[in-house]
Motif scaffolding. Sequence first.
Motif, PDB file in Angstrom:
ATOM      1  N   LEU A   1     -16.173   6.814 -10.114  1.00 23.02           N
ATOM      2  CA  LEU A   1     -14.985   6.085  -9.670  1.00 23.02           C
ATOM      3  C   LEU A   1     -14.774   6.267  -8.171  1.00 23.02           C
ATOM      4  CD1 LEU A   1     -12.138   4.675 -10.486  1.00 23.02           C
ATOM      5  CD2 LEU A   1     -11.323   7.024 -10.345  1.00 23.02           C
ATOM      6  N   ASN A   2     -14.870   7.496  -7.715  1.00 18.12           N
ATOM      7  CA  ASN A   2     -14.682   7.772  -6.290  1.00 18.12           C
ATOM      8  C   ASN A   2     -15.804   7.188  -5.438  1.00 18.12           C
ATOM      9  OD1 ASN A   2     -12.180   9.293  -6.183  1.00 18.12           O
ATOM     10  ND2 ASN A   2     -13.274  10.755  -7.459  1.00 18.12           N
ATOM     11  N   LEU A   3     -17.014   7.153  -5.977  1.00 15.61           N
ATOM     12  CA  LEU A   3     -18.112   6.523  -5.266  1.00 15.61           C
ATOM     13  C   LEU A   3     -17.866   5.026  -5.116  1.00 15.61           C
ATOM     14  CD1 LEU A   3     -20.918   7.019  -3.983  1.00 15.61           C
ATOM     15  CD2 LEU A   3     -21.894   6.428  -6.200  1.00 15.61           C
ATOM     16  N   SER A   4     -17.315   4.395  -6.133  1.00 15.00           N
ATOM     17  CA  SER A   4     -16.997   2.970  -6.051  1.00 15.00           C
ATOM     18  C   SER A   4     -15.908   2.700  -5.018  1.00 15.00           C
ATOM     19  CB  SER A   4     -16.556   2.442  -7.415  1.00 15.00           C
ATOM     20  OG  SER A   4     -17.637   2.415  -8.301  1.00 15.00           O
ATOM     21  N   VAL A   5     -14.897   3.565  -4.966  1.00 16.70           N
ATOM     22  CA  VAL A   5     -13.834   3.407  -3.970  1.00 16.70           C
ATOM     23  C   VAL A   5     -14.404   3.580  -2.563  1.00 16.70           C
ATOM     24  CG1 VAL A   5     -11.702   4.430  -3.085  1.00 16.70           C
ATOM     25  CG2 VAL A   5     -11.985   4.073  -5.540  1.00 16.70           C
ATOM     26  N   LEU A   6     -15.255   4.580  -2.377  1.00 17.16           N
ATOM     27  CA  LEU A   6     -15.870   4.784  -1.060  1.00 17.16           C
ATOM     28  C   LEU A   6     -16.789   3.627  -0.694  1.00 17.16           C
ATOM     29  CD1 LEU A   6     -16.698   8.594  -1.115  1.00 17.16           C
ATOM     30  CD2 LEU A   6     -15.044   7.427   0.351  1.00 17.16           C
TER      31      LEU A   6
ATOM     32  N   GLY B   1     -16.785  15.291   5.578  1.00 15.01           N
ATOM     33  CA  GLY B   1     -17.261  14.073   6.221  1.00 15.01           C
ATOM     34  C   GLY B   1     -16.600  13.831   7.558  1.00 15.01           C
ATOM     35  N   ASN B   2     -15.392  14.317   7.737  1.00 15.67           N
ATOM     36  CA  ASN B   2     -14.631  14.060   8.954  1.00 15.67           C
ATOM     37  C   ASN B   2     -15.256  14.672  10.203  1.00 15.67           C
ATOM     38  OD1 ASN B   2     -12.644  13.077  10.557  1.00 15.67           O
ATOM     39  ND2 ASN B   2     -11.037  14.410   9.791  1.00 15.67           N
ATOM     40  N   PRO B   3     -15.633  15.958  10.223  1.00 13.62           N
ATOM     41  CA  PRO B   3     -16.239  16.498  11.459  1.00 13.62           C
ATOM     42  C   PRO B   3     -17.539  15.813  11.843  1.00 13.62           C
ATOM     43  CG  PRO B   3     -15.565  18.277  10.016  1.00 13.62           C
ATOM     44  CD  PRO B   3     -15.398  16.999   9.245  1.00 13.62           C
ATOM     45  N   ILE B   4     -18.296  15.341  10.870  1.00 11.17           N
ATOM     46  CA  ILE B   4     -19.547  14.658  11.183  1.00 11.17           C
ATOM     47  C   ILE B   4     -19.282  13.401  11.979  1.00 11.17           C
ATOM     48  CG2 ILE B   4     -21.503  13.425  10.150  1.00 11.17           C
ATOM     49  CD1 ILE B   4     -21.325  15.445   7.817  1.00 11.17           C
ATOM     50  N   THR B   5     -18.264  12.653  11.580  1.00 12.79           N
ATOM     51  CA  THR B   5     -17.982  11.410  12.294  1.00 12.79           C
ATOM     52  C   THR B   5     -17.411  11.673  13.682  1.00 12.79           C
ATOM     53  OG1 THR B   5     -15.796  11.266  11.273  1.00 12.79           O
ATOM     54  CG2 THR B   5     -17.598  10.098  10.192  1.00 12.79           C
TER      55      THR B   5
ATOM     56  N   ALA C   1     -19.018  10.591   3.715  1.00 13.09           N
ATOM     57  CA  ALA C   1     -18.334  10.975   2.480  1.00 13.09           C
ATOM     58  C   ALA C   1     -19.142  10.546   1.255  1.00 13.09           C
ATOM     59  CB  ALA C   1     -16.936  10.372   2.450  1.00 13.09           C
ATOM     60  N   GLU C   2     -19.747   9.360   1.312  1.00 12.12           N
ATOM     61  CA  GLU C   2     -20.611   8.915   0.209  1.00 12.12           C
ATOM     62  C   GLU C   2     -21.811   9.844   0.052  1.00 12.12           C
ATOM     63  OE1 GLU C   2     -21.964   4.894  -0.258  1.00 12.12           O
ATOM     64  OE2 GLU C   2     -20.057   4.091   0.447  1.00 12.12           O
ATOM     65  N   HIS C   3     -22.391  10.226   1.163  1.00  8.51           N
ATOM     66  CA  HIS C   3     -23.539  11.136   1.121  1.00  8.51           C
ATOM     67  C   HIS C   3     -23.145  12.465   0.490  1.00  8.51           C
ATOM     68  CE1 HIS C   3     -26.340  14.143   2.820  1.00  8.51           C
ATOM     69  NE2 HIS C   3     -27.233  13.197   2.571  1.00  8.51           N
TER      70      HIS C   3
END
Length: 159
Positions: free
Chosen positions: A62-67, A150-154, A108-110
Amino acid sequence: MSSGSSPSEFLLLAFADTRELQLLHFSLFLGIYLAALWGNSLVITAVACDQHLRTPMYFFLLNLSVLDLATVSTTIPKSMANSLWDTRAISYSGCAAQLFLFAFFLSAEHSLLTVMAYDRYVAICTPLHYSTLMDSRACLERFLSDLQNGNPITLVEDT
Protein backbone atom coordinates in the motif's frame (compact mmCIF):
# COMPACT_ATOMS: atom_id res chain seq x y z
CA MET A 1 32.63 36.37 -15.12
CA SER A 2 29.46 36.25 -13.14
CA SER A 3 26.70 38.77 -13.64
CA GLY A 4 25.65 38.44 -10.00
CA SER A 5 22.12 37.40 -10.85
CA SER A 6 20.52 34.03 -10.38
CA PRO A 7 18.28 32.40 -12.98
CA SER A 8 14.56 32.84 -12.54
CA GLU A 9 13.59 30.07 -14.97
CA PHE A 10 15.02 27.32 -17.11
CA LEU A 11 14.21 26.29 -20.65
CA LEU A 12 13.59 22.59 -21.00
CA LEU A 13 14.62 20.60 -24.03
CA ALA A 14 11.55 19.79 -26.12
CA PHE A 15 10.78 16.21 -27.08
CA ALA A 16 9.62 17.30 -30.50
CA ASP A 17 9.46 20.49 -32.54
CA THR A 18 6.36 19.74 -34.57
CA ARG A 19 2.92 20.19 -33.04
CA GLU A 20 1.73 16.71 -34.06
CA LEU A 21 4.61 15.03 -32.23
CA GLN A 22 4.01 17.21 -29.18
CA LEU A 23 0.38 16.09 -29.10
CA LEU A 24 1.49 12.48 -29.55
CA HIS A 25 3.89 12.95 -26.64
CA PHE A 26 1.05 14.40 -24.57
CA SER A 27 -1.31 11.54 -25.37
CA LEU A 28 1.32 8.85 -24.67
CA PHE A 29 2.28 10.42 -21.34
CA LEU A 30 -1.39 10.91 -20.47
CA GLY A 31 -1.99 7.20 -21.08
CA ILE A 32 1.01 6.23 -18.97
CA TYR A 33 0.00 8.61 -16.20
CA LEU A 34 -3.62 7.42 -16.15
CA ALA A 35 -2.48 3.78 -16.14
CA ALA A 36 -0.21 4.48 -13.16
CA LEU A 37 -2.99 6.33 -11.35
CA TRP A 38 -5.51 3.59 -12.08
CA GLY A 39 -3.23 0.68 -11.15
CA ASN A 40 -1.97 2.21 -7.93
CA SER A 41 -5.48 3.34 -6.97
CA LEU A 42 -6.70 -0.24 -7.41
CA VAL A 43 -3.97 -1.53 -5.12
CA ILE A 44 -4.69 1.16 -2.51
CA THR A 45 -8.44 0.48 -2.65
CA ALA A 46 -8.04 -3.29 -2.45
CA VAL A 47 -5.67 -3.17 0.52
CA ALA A 48 -7.69 -0.52 2.35
CA CYS A 49 -11.06 -2.22 1.88
CA ASP A 50 -10.25 -5.90 2.41
CA GLN A 51 -9.71 -6.93 6.04
CA HIS A 52 -7.78 -10.04 4.96
CA LEU A 53 -5.05 -7.85 3.48
CA ARG A 54 -3.86 -6.43 6.80
CA THR A 55 -0.54 -8.26 6.79
CA PRO A 56 2.84 -6.49 6.73
CA MET A 57 3.40 -7.39 3.07
CA TYR A 58 0.21 -5.61 2.02
CA PHE A 59 0.93 -2.68 4.34
CA PHE A 60 4.22 -2.16 2.54
CA LEU A 61 2.56 -2.69 -0.84
CA LEU A 62 0.00 0.00 0.00
CA ASN A 63 2.75 2.43 0.93
CA LEU A 64 4.71 1.54 -2.19
CA SER A 65 1.66 2.39 -4.29
CA VAL A 66 1.27 5.74 -2.53
CA LEU A 67 4.95 6.53 -3.08
CA ASP A 68 4.68 5.48 -6.71
CA LEU A 69 1.71 7.80 -7.19
CA ALA A 70 3.70 10.63 -5.66
CA THR A 71 6.78 9.88 -7.77
CA VAL A 72 4.81 9.78 -11.02
CA SER A 73 2.92 12.94 -10.10
CA THR A 74 6.06 15.04 -9.63
CA THR A 75 7.32 15.06 -13.22
CA ILE A 76 4.77 13.75 -15.71
CA PRO A 77 2.08 16.46 -15.31
CA LYS A 78 4.59 19.25 -16.03
CA SER A 79 5.90 17.37 -19.05
CA MET A 80 2.36 16.87 -20.34
CA ALA A 81 1.49 20.54 -19.78
CA ASN A 82 4.61 21.66 -21.65
CA SER A 83 3.70 19.45 -24.60
CA LEU A 84 0.06 20.48 -24.65
CA TRP A 85 0.65 24.23 -24.35
CA ASP A 86 3.85 24.28 -26.43
CA THR A 87 5.92 25.83 -23.64
CA ARG A 88 9.39 24.91 -22.43
CA ALA A 89 9.92 27.12 -19.40
CA ILE A 90 10.04 26.00 -15.78
CA SER A 91 10.72 28.34 -12.89
CA TYR A 92 13.84 27.88 -10.81
CA SER A 93 11.83 27.16 -7.67
CA GLY A 94 9.56 24.78 -9.59
CA CYS A 95 12.56 22.92 -10.93
CA ALA A 96 14.17 22.72 -7.48
CA ALA A 97 10.92 21.51 -5.91
CA GLN A 98 10.43 18.94 -8.66
CA LEU A 99 13.99 17.66 -8.29
CA PHE A 100 13.76 17.50 -4.50
CA LEU A 101 10.42 15.68 -4.47
CA PHE A 102 11.41 13.27 -7.22
CA ALA A 103 14.67 12.36 -5.45
CA PHE A 104 12.89 12.11 -2.09
CA PHE A 105 10.16 9.80 -3.35
CA LEU A 106 12.62 7.63 -5.29
CA SER A 107 14.90 7.23 -2.29
CA ALA A 108 11.88 6.44 -0.09
CA GLU A 109 10.76 3.82 -2.63
CA HIS A 110 14.24 2.33 -2.65
CA SER A 111 14.28 2.13 1.14
CA LEU A 112 10.78 0.66 1.21
CA LEU A 113 11.76 -2.02 -1.31
CA THR A 114 14.66 -2.91 0.98
CA VAL A 115 12.28 -3.29 3.92
CA MET A 116 9.94 -5.36 1.75
CA ALA A 117 12.84 -7.65 0.90
CA TYR A 118 13.62 -7.97 4.62
CA ASP A 119 9.96 -8.77 5.30
CA ARG A 120 10.03 -11.62 2.76
CA TYR A 121 13.38 -12.82 4.14
CA VAL A 122 11.94 -13.03 7.66
CA ALA A 123 8.79 -14.74 6.37
CA ILE A 124 10.78 -17.40 4.51
CA CYS A 125 13.78 -17.97 6.80
CA THR A 126 12.20 -17.58 10.23
CA PRO A 127 8.48 -18.25 9.81
CA LEU A 128 7.95 -19.03 13.50
CA HIS A 129 9.33 -15.64 14.58
CA TYR A 130 7.64 -13.69 11.80
CA SER A 131 4.70 -12.46 13.85
CA THR A 132 6.97 -11.14 16.60
CA LEU A 133 9.52 -9.54 14.26
CA MET A 134 7.03 -7.99 11.84
CA ASP A 135 4.10 -6.81 13.96
CA SER A 136 2.15 -3.68 13.04
CA ARG A 137 4.26 -1.41 15.26
CA ALA A 138 7.51 -2.69 13.72
CA CYS A 139 6.11 -2.22 10.20
CA LEU A 140 5.08 1.36 10.95
CA GLU A 141 8.48 2.12 12.50
CA ARG A 142 10.29 0.70 9.48
CA PHE A 143 8.14 2.69 7.06
CA LEU A 144 8.60 5.94 8.98
CA SER A 145 12.34 5.35 9.17
CA ASP A 146 12.32 4.90 5.38
CA LEU A 147 10.77 8.31 4.94
CA GLN A 148 13.18 9.82 7.43
CA ASN A 149 16.20 8.15 5.82
CA GLY A 150 15.16 9.28 2.35
CA ASN A 151 15.23 12.94 3.33
CA PRO A 152 19.00 13.41 3.95
CA ILE A 153 19.79 11.70 0.65
CA THR A 154 17.77 14.23 -1.29
CA LEU A 155 19.33 17.13 0.56
CA VAL A 156 22.79 15.92 -0.46
CA GLU A 157 21.72 15.41 -4.09
CA ASP A 158 20.15 18.86 -4.43
CA THR A 159 23.12 20.86 -3.15
